[in-house]
Design a protein around this motif. Structure first.
Motif, PDB file in Angstrom:
ATOM      1  N   VAL A 114       8.583   6.293   3.889  1.00 17.79           N
ATOM      2  CA  VAL A 114       7.800   5.089   4.170  1.00 17.79           C
ATOM      3  C   VAL A 114       8.325   4.391   5.421  1.00 17.79           C
ATOM      4  CG1 VAL A 114       7.194   2.780   3.331  1.00 17.79           C
ATOM      5  CG2 VAL A 114       7.078   4.742   1.784  1.00 17.79           C
ATOM      6  N   THR A 115       9.651   4.304   5.557  1.00 12.09           N
ATOM      7  CA  THR A 115      10.217   3.662   6.752  1.00 12.09           C
ATOM      8  C   THR A 115       9.866   4.431   8.020  1.00 12.09           C
ATOM      9  OG1 THR A 115      12.364   4.829   6.721  1.00 12.09           O
ATOM     10  CG2 THR A 115      12.176   2.850   5.361  1.00 12.09           C
TER      11      THR A 115
ATOM     12  N   TYR B 146       0.835  -1.205   0.000  1.00  7.98           N
ATOM     13  CA  TYR B 146       0.000   0.000   0.000  1.00  7.98           C
ATOM     14  C   TYR B 146       0.868   1.253   0.000  1.00  7.98           C
ATOM     15  CZ  TYR B 146      -2.740   3.866   1.848  1.00  7.98           C
ATOM     16  OH  TYR B 146      -3.306   5.100   2.047  1.00  7.98           O
ATOM     17  N   TRP B 147       1.863   1.300   0.886  1.00 11.12           N
ATOM     18  CA  TRP B 147       2.679   2.513   1.005  1.00 11.12           C
ATOM     19  C   TRP B 147       3.616   2.686  -0.185  1.00 11.12           C
ATOM     20  CZ3 TRP B 147       1.182   6.415   3.444  1.00 11.12           C
ATOM     21  CH2 TRP B 147       0.490   6.307   4.656  1.00 11.12           C
ATOM     22  N   LEU B 148       4.175   1.595  -0.682  1.00 10.50           N
ATOM     23  CA  LEU B 148       5.044   1.720  -1.859  1.00 10.50           C
ATOM     24  C   LEU B 148       4.244   2.193  -3.070  1.00 10.50           C
ATOM     25  CD1 LEU B 148       7.391  -1.404  -1.607  1.00 10.50           C
ATOM     26  CD2 LEU B 148       7.884   0.978  -0.991  1.00 10.50           C
ATOM     27  N   LYS B 149       3.030   1.701  -3.196  1.00 10.75           N
ATOM     28  CA  LYS B 149       2.174   2.173  -4.287  1.00 10.75           C
ATOM     29  C   LYS B 149       1.815   3.633  -4.084  1.00 10.75           C
ATOM     30  CE  LYS B 149      -2.086   1.120  -6.811  1.00 10.75           C
ATOM     31  NZ  LYS B 149      -3.270   0.216  -6.911  1.00 10.75           N
ATOM     32  N   ARG B 150       1.575   4.031  -2.851  1.00 15.40           N
ATOM     33  CA  ARG B 150       1.181   5.415  -2.553  1.00 15.40           C
ATOM     34  C   ARG B 150       2.276   6.401  -2.952  1.00 15.40           C
ATOM     35  NH1 ARG B 150      -2.277   7.922   1.493  1.00 15.40           N
ATOM     36  NH2 ARG B 150      -2.617   9.983   0.571  1.00 15.40           N
TER      37      ARG B 150
ATOM     38  N   TYR C  30       9.467  -0.956  -7.826  1.00 11.35           N
ATOM     39  CA  TYR C  30      10.873  -1.099  -7.429  1.00 11.35           C
ATOM     40  C   TYR C  30      11.004  -1.935  -6.154  1.00 11.35           C
ATOM     41  CZ  TYR C  30      11.485   2.779 -10.675  1.00 11.35           C
ATOM     42  OH  TYR C  30      11.474   3.578 -11.794  1.00 11.35           O
ATOM     43  N   LYS C  31       9.944  -2.589  -5.783  1.00 15.56           N
ATOM     44  CA  LYS C  31       9.855  -3.291  -4.500  1.00 15.56           C
ATOM     45  C   LYS C  31      11.043  -4.213  -4.229  1.00 15.56           C
ATOM     46  CE  LYS C  31       6.739  -6.474  -2.049  1.00 15.56           C
ATOM     47  NZ  LYS C  31       5.407  -7.127  -2.077  1.00 15.56           N
TER      48      LYS C  31
END
Length: 264
Positions: free
Chosen positions: A96-97, A67-71, A77-78
């Motif tokens: 994000v971290t 969710y946060w990486l998409k946001r 790039y996960k």
């Protein structure tokens, strides 16, 4: 000092009427100005590791990570290494971290430094969403336009002393309504030399001035219209940028001794 990185010379730091301790850190999301990521780790590994330092279980990271990486537009790039990201992308990853463990308090130091306008708006939207969720956010910046748009309460420190403190409206009320914003067509540099003008800032054809309280604004308008075409002429509260400049250039001791009245 809140994070116990620097020990105060005096005073104390309390949260919910208790002294902050090591367990308090798990309730805080802290993003310092000097960033730090492990370049050889993948994005998943970095976020999982940083979350573990905050005693956040892997199950929560797994649930929230996509969710946060998409946001922040990093989902593609996960599984890539941090070193493959641009500086701005790394900054979004570190953001994000900072929030993955769902902290109660979020401390952001110059969060927008190095971001392009699109990503500034993206992070700003997330910050406003976190605010709506009831998070307490401490936000440090030298860009006054950002502070004016985002912050409910302001505090300015000059010379090691607090010189401004309060809501945006309370701070602006100390400086009166003797500011004018002008949109013109033509060269407006002559405006800075008009009688009564004590502050002048120009950005292309947008001009902001501050004038002495006894100055007749009609005379300023007449003098401007004689030389250039005026699209807009508005008397308004000073911008936070103007307040910052005026306060930073003042003697902090004089400001405190006068209770700020010299700027009213």
């Amino acid at each position: 000092m809140i994070m116990n990185i620097t020990i105060p010379d005096s005073g104390e730091i309390l949260f919910e009427n208790k002294h902050v301790d090591d367990t308090f850190r798990d309730r805080v999301g802290y993003l310092p100005e000097e960033r730090g990521l492990y370049k050889k780790m993948t994005l998943v590994e970095v976020v999982t590791y940083m979350a573990a330092l905050k005693d956040c279980p892997k199950s929560q990271v797994k649930e929230k990570l996509d969710y946060w990486l998409k946001r922040v537009d990093l989902l593609d790039y996960k599984n890539k290494k941090v070193e493959e990201l641009s500086k701005g992308m790394q900054q979004k990853l570190q953001f994000v971290t900072t929030i993955i463990h769902e902290p109660e308090i979020i401390i952001l130091d110059e969060i927008f430094s190095g971001l392009d306008p699109i990503n500034i708006e993206l992070i700003k939207d997330i910050i406003m969403d976190l605010k709506q969720e009831g998070k307490t956010i401490l936000f440090s910046t030298h860009v006054m336009e950002q502070a004016e748009k985002i912050c409910d309460n302001l505090c300015m420190i000059s010379g090691g002393k607090k010189v401004l403190d309060g809501t945006l409206n309370e701070v602006k009320s100390q400086f009166g309504n003797n500011s004018i914003q002008i949109n013109i067509e033509g060269d407006g540099k002559f405006i800075k030399s008009l009688p009564g003008v004590k502050f002048f800032r120009e950005n292309n054809n947008f001009i902001e001035i501050k004038f002495d309280t006894e100055t007749d604004t009609n005379k300023i308008l007449s003098a401007v219209t004689e030389k250039v075409f005026v699209k807009r002429f508005e008397i308004m509260e000073p911008s936070l940028y103007e307040i910052f400049i005026e306060t930073a250039n003042a003697d902090p001791n004089d400001f405190l001794n006068n209770g700020g009245n010299q700027y009213a």
